[in-house]
Design a protein around this motif. Structure first.
Motif, PDB file in Angstrom:
ATOM      1  N   LEU A   1       0.833  -1.201   0.000  1.00  0.00           N
ATOM      2  CA  LEU A   1       0.000   0.000   0.000  1.00  0.00           C
ATOM      3  C   LEU A   1       0.870   1.254   0.000  1.00  0.00           C
ATOM      4  O   LEU A   1       0.607   2.217  -0.736  1.00  0.00           O
ATOM      5  CB  LEU A   1      -0.937  -0.009   1.203  1.00  0.00           C
ATOM      6  CG  LEU A   1      -1.768   1.261   1.445  1.00  0.00           C
ATOM      7  CD1 LEU A   1      -2.687   1.531   0.255  1.00  0.00           C
ATOM      8  CD2 LEU A   1      -2.582   1.127   2.735  1.00  0.00           C
ATOM      9  N   GLU A   2       1.915   1.242   0.821  1.00  0.00           N
ATOM     10  CA  GLU A   2       2.782   2.416   0.930  1.00  0.00           C
ATOM     11  C   GLU A   2       3.533   2.703  -0.364  1.00  0.00           C
ATOM     12  O   GLU A   2       3.910   3.844  -0.632  1.00  0.00           O
ATOM     13  CB  GLU A   2       3.763   2.223   2.093  1.00  0.00           C
ATOM     14  CG  GLU A   2       3.081   2.246   3.458  1.00  0.00           C
ATOM     15  CD  GLU A   2       4.008   1.843   4.591  1.00  0.00           C
ATOM     16  OE1 GLU A   2       5.128   1.355   4.286  1.00  0.00           O
ATOM     17  OE2 GLU A   2       3.628   1.997   5.764  1.00  0.00           O
ATOM     18  N   SER A   3       3.751   1.650  -1.185  1.00  0.00           N
ATOM     19  CA  SER A   3       4.490   1.841  -2.438  1.00  0.00           C
ATOM     20  C   SER A   3       3.570   2.008  -3.644  1.00  0.00           C
ATOM     21  O   SER A   3       4.047   2.200  -4.762  1.00  0.00           O
ATOM     22  CB  SER A   3       5.422   0.640  -2.671  1.00  0.00           C
ATOM     23  OG  SER A   3       4.676  -0.554  -2.824  1.00  0.00           O
ATOM     24  N   SER A   4       2.247   1.923  -3.428  1.00  0.00           N
ATOM     25  CA  SER A   4       1.301   2.038  -4.539  1.00  0.00           C
ATOM     26  C   SER A   4       1.000   3.501  -4.838  1.00  0.00           C
ATOM     27  O   SER A   4       1.026   4.364  -3.946  1.00  0.00           O
ATOM     28  CB  SER A   4      -0.010   1.309  -4.211  1.00  0.00           C
ATOM     29  OG  SER A   4       0.223  -0.076  -4.040  1.00  0.00           O
ATOM     30  N   ALA A   5       0.684   3.769  -6.105  1.00  0.00           N
ATOM     31  CA  ALA A   5       0.392   5.143  -6.529  1.00  0.00           C
ATOM     32  C   ALA A   5      -0.925   5.640  -5.959  1.00  0.00           C
ATOM     33  O   ALA A   5      -1.106   6.833  -5.716  1.00  0.00           O
ATOM     34  CB  ALA A   5       0.382   5.220  -8.050  1.00  0.00           C
ATOM     35  N   SER A   6      -1.881   4.725  -5.751  1.00  0.00           N
ATOM     36  CA  SER A   6      -3.192   5.099  -5.217  1.00  0.00           C
ATOM     37  C   SER A   6      -3.816   3.904  -4.524  1.00  0.00           C
ATOM     38  O   SER A   6      -3.367   2.765  -4.693  1.00  0.00           O
ATOM     39  CB  SER A   6      -4.114   5.573  -6.355  1.00  0.00           C
ATOM     40  OG  SER A   6      -4.413   4.481  -7.223  1.00  0.00           O
ATOM     41  N   VAL A   7      -4.861   4.184  -3.762  1.00  0.00           N
ATOM     42  CA  VAL A   7      -5.584   3.096  -3.090  1.00  0.00           C
ATOM     43  C   VAL A   7      -6.205   2.165  -4.122  1.00  0.00           C
ATOM     44  O   VAL A   7      -6.222   0.937  -3.950  1.00  0.00           O
ATOM     45  CB  VAL A   7      -6.663   3.670  -2.149  1.00  0.00           C
ATOM     46  CG1 VAL A   7      -7.526   2.551  -1.575  1.00  0.00           C
ATOM     47  CG2 VAL A   7      -6.026   4.471  -1.026  1.00  0.00           C
ATOM     48  N   GLU A   8      -6.706   2.737  -5.209  1.00  0.00           N
ATOM     49  CA  GLU A   8      -7.330   1.922  -6.255  1.00  0.00           C
ATOM     50  C   GLU A   8      -6.316   0.959  -6.862  1.00  0.00           C
ATOM     51  O   GLU A   8      -6.617  -0.218  -7.099  1.00  0.00           O
ATOM     52  CB  GLU A   8      -7.933   2.818  -7.334  1.00  0.00           C
ATOM     53  CG  GLU A   8      -9.153   3.617  -6.893  1.00  0.00           C
ATOM     54  CD  GLU A   8      -8.813   4.791  -5.995  1.00  0.00           C
ATOM     55  OE1 GLU A   8      -7.610   5.193  -5.943  1.00  0.00           O
ATOM     56  OE2 GLU A   8      -9.727   5.301  -5.312  1.00  0.00           O
ATOM     57  N   ASP A   9      -5.091   1.453  -7.125  1.00  0.00           N
ATOM     58  CA  ASP A   9      -4.038   0.588  -7.665  1.00  0.00           C
ATOM     59  C   ASP A   9      -3.704  -0.523  -6.674  1.00  0.00           C
ATOM     60  O   ASP A   9      -3.482  -1.680  -7.062  1.00  0.00           O
ATOM     61  CB  ASP A   9      -2.780   1.396  -7.972  1.00  0.00           C
ATOM     62  CG  ASP A   9      -2.959   2.294  -9.188  1.00  0.00           C
ATOM     63  OD1 ASP A   9      -3.941   2.081  -9.935  1.00  0.00           O
ATOM     64  OD2 ASP A   9      -2.133   3.210  -9.378  1.00  0.00           O
ATOM     65  N   TYR A  10      -3.664  -0.160  -5.408  1.00  0.00           N
ATOM     66  CA  TYR A  10      -3.359  -1.145  -4.367  1.00  0.00           C
ATOM     67  C   TYR A  10      -4.414  -2.248  -4.333  1.00  0.00           C
ATOM     68  O   TYR A  10      -4.084  -3.440  -4.347  1.00  0.00           O
ATOM     69  CB  TYR A  10      -3.267  -0.452  -3.019  1.00  0.00           C
ATOM     70  CG  TYR A  10      -3.355  -1.359  -1.817  1.00  0.00           C
ATOM     71  CD1 TYR A  10      -2.345  -2.259  -1.506  1.00  0.00           C
ATOM     72  CD2 TYR A  10      -4.484  -1.321  -0.981  1.00  0.00           C
ATOM     73  CE1 TYR A  10      -2.434  -3.093  -0.393  1.00  0.00           C
ATOM     74  CE2 TYR A  10      -4.586  -2.144   0.130  1.00  0.00           C
ATOM     75  CZ  TYR A  10      -3.562  -3.033   0.411  1.00  0.00           C
ATOM     76  OH  TYR A  10      -3.660  -3.861   1.501  1.00  0.00           O
TER      77      TYR A  10
END
Length: 591
Positions: free
Chosen positions: A412-421
Motif C-alpha cells: 500500500l505504501e508503495s502504490s500510486a493510489s488506493v485503487e491501484d493497491y
C-alpha cells in the motif's frame, strides 16, 4: 483492590445504582447460581468482581438446595429470570448421600449402578435446562474423595470409591464434549490447585452446610470470570511483550547476545519456559508484538541467532523497538494492527513502565510480574483472560495472516493510489453459507469483532445453528484470499427474511480486511439474493457503541436512507429498485 471475601462483601453493601452504572459497561450478563449447599456470599463477591472487570452482572441465586425443583418447574424463578449462563454446583456429599461415607455398604456392581444412576440424573437435568432455555450451562465436576475407609487398599479395589468418582468425571467430560451449550468446570482440578483439605471449614459446614470456605470464594469467582469473559466477547487478541528481563534475563545493550540468560540453565530456564507459554498462545491464535527500549539491530540479531530463542521475528505481528514512551508505542501498535486497546495485554518487568501504561491506557490489561522471574510463568498461567469458546482453522493461521498483513501494508505504501493497491491485491471473495464447518467461526466472529460491527449482537454456535436450519435467515461468511495469502473467513452477514422486506441482523468485518471493499461484496450478495426473492426493501440497523465508530457511516455511504431512530437503534432502508453491483476488482465465488 479488595483482597478477602469480607472486603468484597463490604464493597457490595455500599454499592449504589450510580456506582454500578459507573463501574460497568455495555457488557451485561445474567447469571443464575444453582447449588446443593449454602453459597452465600458468592453472588455478592461475583458481582463486585464483574464490575471491576467492566461487566454489569445481574445474579439470581436459587433457594438452598432447590436446584432440582428449579430446573424441573418451567414456571420457576430460574426460567423467569432468563439467564445467559447457569452455574450448576452440586457437591459430592450431596450427590452420594450416605454412600459418600459408607461406599462399601454396596458391592462393586451396586456401586457402579449408583454412579451411572447419578450420571443419568445429572445429564437429564442439564438436558432439561438445554430444552427450556438458551443459556450456557456451566456444570461443576466432582472433587475426589479425600478419605477411603479402606486406606491404602483403596487402589486394590475392583471399583473403589475413588475410581467411581473418576469414572463419573470422565463420563461428564464425554457426554457434553460436543454440546456447545454446556461447559464443564473442572472443580476437581481447581480443588487440587488450592488444596482440597483447606477448602472446607468444618465449623461452618456443620453450622450452615457451607462446603466452600468463604476465603476461597473470590478465587472461585476469578475462575468463573474465565468463562464469562469469552461469553461476552472479552478476548485477548494481542500480547505485547518487553524483552530485557522479560523474555530473557539481563539487559541486551549491556550483556550482549552471549551474555543474556536464556535456555536450559538455572538462570535461563524461567525465561525459556516463559517463551514457551507465549509460543503456545501464538499457535492458538493470539498475536504477539514487541514493545522494548533497545537497539533494533541488536534485537534482530538475538531473534535470528540465539540458539534458545523460541520466539523469532516471524512470530511478532508488529514491533516497536525504540526509546519512545511505551504507552505511546502501545497506541501505535493498536493502530497498526487495527485492534482495540482493550484487547491487548502488556507484559513488562519494569514496575514504572507498567504504572505509566495503567495511567495512560486503562483499557490495556497490564500484568504485574513478580520480582522473581521464577514466578513469571505461574503468574500468567493463573490469569483468567486466556479462554475462548471456539478454536478455529483461522486461529491456527493467525500469525501467518498478520505476517501477510505487513506485506500488504508495504505494498500500500508503495502504490500510486488506493485503487491501484486494491486492484493489485488480486482478491478473491468466497461466500460460504452457514454449515457445520463455518458455524464455529461465524459464532466466534460475533463474539470477537467490535470495530466494524453494525449491531454487536452476540450469538453462540447453537443459536446460529438453529437460525441457519430455519428458512427465515440468510447467513453467510466471506473468506478473503489475495496474492499474499488466505485471510480466512473474515466477513459475516446475517439477514432475517420477510416476504417484501429483509432485515440485516448482523453485519461485520474482521479488522484484517477493513478498507478492502469486502463489505461491498457482502452487501452486493445480500442485494442479489433479495432481488431473486422479489424483495422490495432491505432494512439495516446500526446500534452505536464505544467501539464501532469506524462503521457508523456505512449505510449512508452505501445508498441507504435513514428512516428513524428507536432507543439508540438507527433504522436504515435500501430501495431494491436501485442496483448494487459487486466490486469489479474482486473475484466472487459461491462456496
Amino acid at each position: 483492590m479488595p483482597q478477602t471475601a469480607a472486603d468484597y462483601v463490604r464493597i457490595y453493601r455500599k454499592l449504589t445504582a450510580e456506582m454500578r452504572e459507573e463501574w460497568g459497561s455495555e457488557r451485561e450478563v445474567k447469571i443464575a447460581l444453582l447449588s446443593s449447599f449454602t453459597i452465600q456470599p458468592l453472588s455478592e463477591i461475583l458481582t463486585v468482581k464483574c464490575l471491576i472487570d467492566g461487566i454489569k452482572p445481574d445474579i439470581y441465586t436459587a433457594p438452598y438446595n432447590q436446584y432440582t425443583q428449579e430446573i424441573l418447574d418451567r414456571n420457576s424463578s430460574l426460567y423467569a429470570f432468563k439467564p445467559d449462563i447457569i452455574v450448576l454446583f452440586i457437591d459430592l456429599r450431596t450427590l452420594l448421600g450416605d454412600y459418600y461415607f459408607l461406599p462399601y455398604q454396596l458391592n462393586n456392581t451396586a456401586r457402579k449402578t449408583l454412579i451411572f444412576e447419578k450420571l443419568d440424573q445429572l445429564t437429564n437435568l442439564v438436558g432439561i435446562l438445554n430444552q427450556n432455555c438458551s443459556a450456557k450451562v456451566m456444570v461443576h465436576n466432582f472433587e475426589m474423595p479425600s478419605f477411603s475407609p479402606l486406606g491404602i487398599l483403596e487402589s486394590k479395589q475392583e471399583f473403589g470409591i475413588v475410581e467411581a468418582v473418576q469414572l463419573l468425571n470422565q463420563h461428564l467430560r464425554k457426554v457434553w464434549k460436543d454440546n456447545d451449550q454446556v461447559l464443564l468446570f473442572d472443580y476437581q482440578n481447581w480443588c487440587s490447585y488450592y488444596g482440597q483439605h483447606s477448602l472446607c471449614d468444618p465449623k461452618y459446614y456443620y453450622l450452615g452446610d457451607v462446603k466452600l470456605s468463604f476465603e476461597y470464594m473470590p478465587m472461585l469467582c476469578d475462575a468463573y470470570l474465565g468463562y464469562l469473559k469469552p461469553l461476552l466477547g472479552i478476548l485477548v487478541k494481542c500480547i505485547v511483550l518487553d524483552l530485557d528481563n522479560t523474555l530473557w534475563g539481563g539487559v541486551l545493550g549491556e550483556d550482549g547476545l552471549e551474555g543474556i540468560r536464556l535456555g536450559p540453565t538455572a538462570e535461563g530456564r524461567p525465561y525459556w519456559e516463559f517463551q514457551k507459554f507465549f509460543l503456545a498462545l501464538y499457535q492458538r491464535g493470539i498475536i504477539l508484538a514487541l514493545n522494548s527500549k533497545n537497539n533494533a539491530a541488536e534485537v534482530k540479531q538475538v531473534l535470528a541467532q540465539h540458539p534458545y530463542m523460541l520466539l523469532r521475528e516471524e512470530h511478532f505481528a508488529a514491533e516497536r523497538i525504540n526509546w519512545l514512551d511505551k504507552a505511546e508505542n502501545l497506541r501505535s501498535l493498536a493502530q497498526e494492527l487495527n485492534i482495540g486497546l482493550d484487547s491487548m495485554v502488556f507484559i513488562d518487568d519494569d514496575p514504572l513502565n507498567r504504572e505509566i501504561v495503567k495511567g495512560s491506557l486503562p483499557e490495556v490489561t497490564v500484568v504485574d510480574l513478580p520480582e522473581d522471574p521464577a514466578l513469571y510463568l505461574t503468574t500468567v498461567q493463573q490469569l483468567n483472560i486466556w479462554n475462548v469458546l471456539q478454536f478455529t482453522a483461522e486461529d491456527q493461521q493467525k500469525g501467518q495472516m498478520y505476517t501477510a498483513q505487513r506485506q500488504r501494508k508495504e505494498m500500500l505504501e508503495s502504490s500510486a493510489s488506493v485503487e491501484d493497491y486494491l486492484s493489485g491485491l488480486g482478491m478473491t471473495a468466497k461466500i460460504h453459507p452457514a454449515n457445520t464447518f463455518t458455524i464455529p467461526r461465524i459464532a466466534q466472529m460475533t463474539l470477537k469483532t467490535n470495530q466494524f460491527n453494525l449491531t454487536t449482537r452476540r450469538y453462540e454456535e447453537g443459536q446460529i445453528r438453529a437460525m441457519a436450519a430455519s428458512n427465515r435467515y440468510l447467513i453467510a461468511g466471506v473468506q478473503v484470499i489475495d496474492k499474499f495469502g488466505d485471510n480466512g473467513i473474515t466477513g459475516l452477514v446475517m439477514v432475517e427474511k420477510g416476504d417484501q422486506r429483509w432485515r440485516i441482523d448482523n453485519f461485520l468485518l474482521s479488522c484484517r480486511v477493513i478498507g478492502r471493499k469486502i463489505e461491498d461484496v457482502m452487501l452486493a450478495y445480500v442485494w442479489e439474493q433479495a432481488r431473486q426473492a422479489g424483495v422490495s426493501i432491505i432494512e439495516g440497523e446500526f446500534i452505536p457503541t464505544a467501539k464501532n465508530i469506524p462503521s457508523q457511516d456505512f449505510y449512508v455511504s452505501h445508498g441507504f436512507r435513514h428512516v428513524r431512530t428507536e432507543a439508540q437503534r438507527q433504522i436504515w432502508e435500501f430501495d431494491m429498485r436501485h442496483d448494487f453491483p459487486y466490486p469489479d476488482f474482486i473475484q466472487v465465488i459461491m462456496g
